[in-house]
Motif scaffolding. Structure first.
Motif, PDB file in Angstrom:
ATOM      1  N   UNK A  55      14.220  49.227  38.116  1.00 34.80           N
ATOM      2  CA  UNK A  55      13.651  50.351  38.875  1.00 34.80           C
ATOM      3  C   UNK A  55      13.155  49.888  40.242  1.00 34.80           C
ATOM      4  N   UNK A  56      12.574  48.700  40.307  1.00 37.43           N
ATOM      5  CA  UNK A  56      12.096  48.189  41.598  1.00 37.43           C
ATOM      6  C   UNK A  56      13.251  47.949  42.551  1.00 37.43           C
ATOM      7  N   UNK A  57      14.400  47.652  42.026  1.00 37.39           N
ATOM      8  CA  UNK A  57      15.556  47.323  42.867  1.00 37.39           C
ATOM      9  C   UNK A  57      16.428  48.535  43.169  1.00 37.39           C
ATOM     10  N   UNK A  58      16.057  49.683  42.653  1.00 34.58           N
ATOM     11  CA  UNK A  58      16.861  50.894  42.849  1.00 34.58           C
ATOM     12  C   UNK A  58      16.244  51.742  43.948  1.00 34.58           C
ATOM     13  N   UNK A  59      17.111  52.314  44.787  1.00 28.01           N
ATOM     14  CA  UNK A  59      16.637  53.155  45.891  1.00 28.01           C
ATOM     15  C   UNK A  59      17.570  54.342  46.042  1.00 28.01           C
ATOM     16  N   UNK A  60      17.001  55.552  45.986  1.00 22.61           N
ATOM     17  CA  UNK A  60      17.809  56.765  46.201  1.00 22.61           C
ATOM     18  C   UNK A  60      17.781  57.086  47.684  1.00 22.61           C
ATOM     19  N   UNK A  61      18.965  57.085  48.285  1.00 20.23           N
ATOM     20  CA  UNK A  61      19.090  57.317  49.727  1.00 20.23           C
ATOM     21  C   UNK A  61      19.273  58.799  50.018  1.00 20.23           C
ATOM     22  N   UNK A  62      20.073  59.473  49.200  1.00 20.78           N
ATOM     23  CA  UNK A  62      20.241  60.924  49.281  1.00 20.78           C
ATOM     24  C   UNK A  62      20.225  61.451  47.850  1.00 20.78           C
ATOM     25  N   UNK A  68      21.571  50.121  44.092  1.00 18.01           N
ATOM     26  CA  UNK A  68      20.935  49.085  43.280  1.00 18.01           C
ATOM     27  C   UNK A  68      21.125  47.767  44.008  1.00 18.01           C
ATOM     28  N   UNK A  69      20.023  47.184  44.470  1.00 20.57           N
ATOM     29  CA  UNK A  69      20.084  45.872  45.101  1.00 20.57           C
ATOM     30  C   UNK A  69      20.140  44.833  43.993  1.00 20.57           C
ATOM     31  N   UNK A  70      21.277  44.178  43.910  1.00 24.83           N
ATOM     32  CA  UNK A  70      21.526  43.274  42.797  1.00 24.83           C
ATOM     33  C   UNK A  70      20.714  41.989  42.930  1.00 24.83           C
ATOM     34  N   UNK A  71      20.348  41.438  41.782  1.00 22.47           N
ATOM     35  CA  UNK A  71      19.697  40.144  41.702  1.00 22.47           C
ATOM     36  C   UNK A  71      20.223  39.404  40.488  1.00 22.47           C
ATOM     37  N   UNK A  72      19.794  38.157  40.306  1.00 19.46           N
ATOM     38  CA  UNK A  72      20.231  37.416  39.123  1.00 19.46           C
ATOM     39  C   UNK A  72      19.988  38.226  37.850  1.00 19.46           C
ATOM     40  N   UNK A  73      18.823  38.861  37.782  1.00 22.34           N
ATOM     41  CA  UNK A  73      18.450  39.563  36.555  1.00 22.34           C
ATOM     42  C   UNK A  73      19.329  40.786  36.307  1.00 22.34           C
ATOM     43  N   UNK A  74      19.619  41.581  37.338  1.00 20.45           N
ATOM     44  CA  UNK A  74      20.456  42.758  37.129  1.00 20.45           C
ATOM     45  C   UNK A  74      21.880  42.362  36.765  1.00 20.45           C
ATOM     46  N   UNK A  75      22.376  41.283  37.366  1.00 18.87           N
ATOM     47  CA  UNK A  75      23.734  40.833  37.050  1.00 18.87           C
ATOM     48  C   UNK A  75      23.788  40.281  35.631  1.00 18.87           C
ATOM     49  N   UNK A  76      22.802  39.485  35.250  1.00 23.80           N
ATOM     50  CA  UNK A  76      22.755  38.988  33.878  1.00 23.80           C
ATOM     51  C   UNK A  76      22.680  40.128  32.874  1.00 23.80           C
ATOM     52  N   UNK A  77      21.868  41.131  33.170  1.00 23.02           N
ATOM     53  CA  UNK A  77      21.755  42.267  32.263  1.00 23.02           C
ATOM     54  C   UNK A  77      23.093  42.965  32.097  1.00 23.02           C
ATOM     55  N   UNK A  78      23.815  43.157  33.198  1.00 22.76           N
ATOM     56  CA  UNK A  78      25.129  43.792  33.119  1.00 22.76           C
ATOM     57  C   UNK A  78      26.077  42.968  32.261  1.00 22.76           C
ATOM     58  N   UNK A  79      26.076  41.653  32.448  1.00 21.18           N
ATOM     59  CA  UNK A  79      26.952  40.775  31.657  1.00 21.18           C
ATOM     60  C   UNK A  79      26.593  40.863  30.174  1.00 21.18           C
ATOM     61  N   UNK A  80      25.310  40.758  29.866  1.00 19.20           N
ATOM     62  CA  UNK A  80      24.893  40.810  28.475  1.00 19.20           C
ATOM     63  C   UNK A  80      25.211  42.164  27.827  1.00 19.20           C
ATOM     64  N   UNK A 111      23.458  41.796  48.024  1.00 18.80           N
ATOM     65  CA  UNK A 111      24.539  42.522  47.367  1.00 18.80           C
ATOM     66  C   UNK A 111      24.003  43.842  46.818  1.00 18.80           C
ATOM     67  N   UNK A 112      24.780  44.899  47.012  1.00 16.14           N
ATOM     68  CA  UNK A 112      24.330  46.243  46.666  1.00 16.14           C
ATOM     69  C   UNK A 112      25.424  46.957  45.888  1.00 16.14           C
ATOM     70  N   UNK A 113      25.047  47.612  44.796  1.00 15.09           N
ATOM     71  CA  UNK A 113      25.947  48.542  44.112  1.00 15.09           C
ATOM     72  C   UNK A 113      25.536  49.954  44.507  1.00 15.09           C
ATOM     73  N   UNK A 114      26.455  50.673  45.129  1.00 16.06           N
ATOM     74  CA  UNK A 114      26.193  52.040  45.574  1.00 16.06           C
ATOM     75  C   UNK A 114      26.861  53.000  44.593  1.00 16.06           C
ATOM     76  N   UNK A 115      26.085  53.961  44.075  1.00 18.53           N
ATOM     77  CA  UNK A 115      26.586  54.880  43.053  1.00 18.53           C
ATOM     78  C   UNK A 115      26.441  56.318  43.522  1.00 18.53           C
TER      79      UNK A 115
END
Length: 242
Positions: A55-62, A68-80, A111-115
């Motif tokens: 949640x801290x790394x997520x930002x709604x632009x519109x 989602x600004x990716x970090x080690x933790x978000x990438x690890x979570x996705x892999x797991x 690195x950013x994932x835009x959804x």
């Protein structure tokens, strides 16, 4: 909106370019991954903390665009989570590492994932065109950093972006210089300040992070050891917690 298994940022890339013993982040090598049981226990125990970090790394632009600004933790979570759904094996672990390691930030790169998760078709097309053309920018003080796309289809509602960050950006963010995300698209103009928690996460990324967070502490304590013949064991070592 969460990333799906269909949105795979590096699926078309040469895996050898994504992680190697000398260039890959140490926490994203096969031998550093948690075993299935260890991750599921950590997920049960630390789920709220992991959700708070995302949640801290997520930002709604519109209303229709979330970053989602990716970090080690978000990438690890996705892999797991991919392993949890598809099955836990050394081969799958390598595949997920090949796919997602390119999303780990580093000194000089965010690195950013835009959804895109709302609006009508015309609105989505305008957002996609802006993202593909460099219409998303991070501004901090006098710095202007463009988010450039990589490895995604032009019409995919999930886009992967990299922000080239000059050395001064970490210092400016840490000093609370004015900072915001801006988006320019046909019929769309947005300017969103960076919240303080996200700002702190980005400073950590740009300074070589990651912070000591639940998954990384867990990976220090219990690792999956991947063997050449496909067998895997769990190795646990003593850990002193602060």
């Amino acid at each position: 909106m969460e990333r799906s298994s269909a949105a795979r940022p590096c699926a078309s890339s040469d895996p050898r370019a994504l992680w190697t013993p000398t260039t890959s982040p140490p926490r994203l090598r096969p031998e550093a991954l948690l075993a299935e049981g260890a991750y599921l226990e950590l997920r049960r125990r630390e789920g709220a903390a992991l959700a708070a970090l995302r949640a801290r790394r997520r930002l709604r632009v519109t209303p229709a665009l979330t970053l989602l600004f990716e970090g080690h933790e978000t990438v690890l979570t996705q892999i797991y989570e991919q392993l949890r759904v598809e099955g836990w094996s050394p081969a799958r672990a390598r595949r997920e590492l090949d796919t997602y390691a390119c999303l780990v930030p580093d000194r000089g790169r965010l690195c950013v994932t835009a959804m895109i998760d709302g609006g009508d078709r015309a609105h989505a097309v305008a957002l996609l065109a802006a993202l593909r053309a460099g219409g998303l920018r991070l501004r901090c003080a006098a710095l202007r950093c463009v988010a450039a796309p990589f490895d995604a289809d032009d019409d995919d509602p999930v886009q992967y972006l990299r922000v080239a960050a000059p050395p001064e950006l970490a210092a400016a963010l840490a000093a609370d210089a004015p900072a915001h995300l801006e988006l320019d698209a046909v019929g769309i103009c947005a300017r969103v300040p960076l919240p303080a928690p996200l700002r702190r996460e980005l400073v950590c990324d740009l300074r070589g992070g990651p912070a000591s967070t639940p998954l990384l502490r867990g990976a220090d304590a219990q690792r999956i050891i991947t063997h050449p013949k496909g067998r895997h064991d769990v190795h646990t070592r003593h850990q002193t917690r602060p």
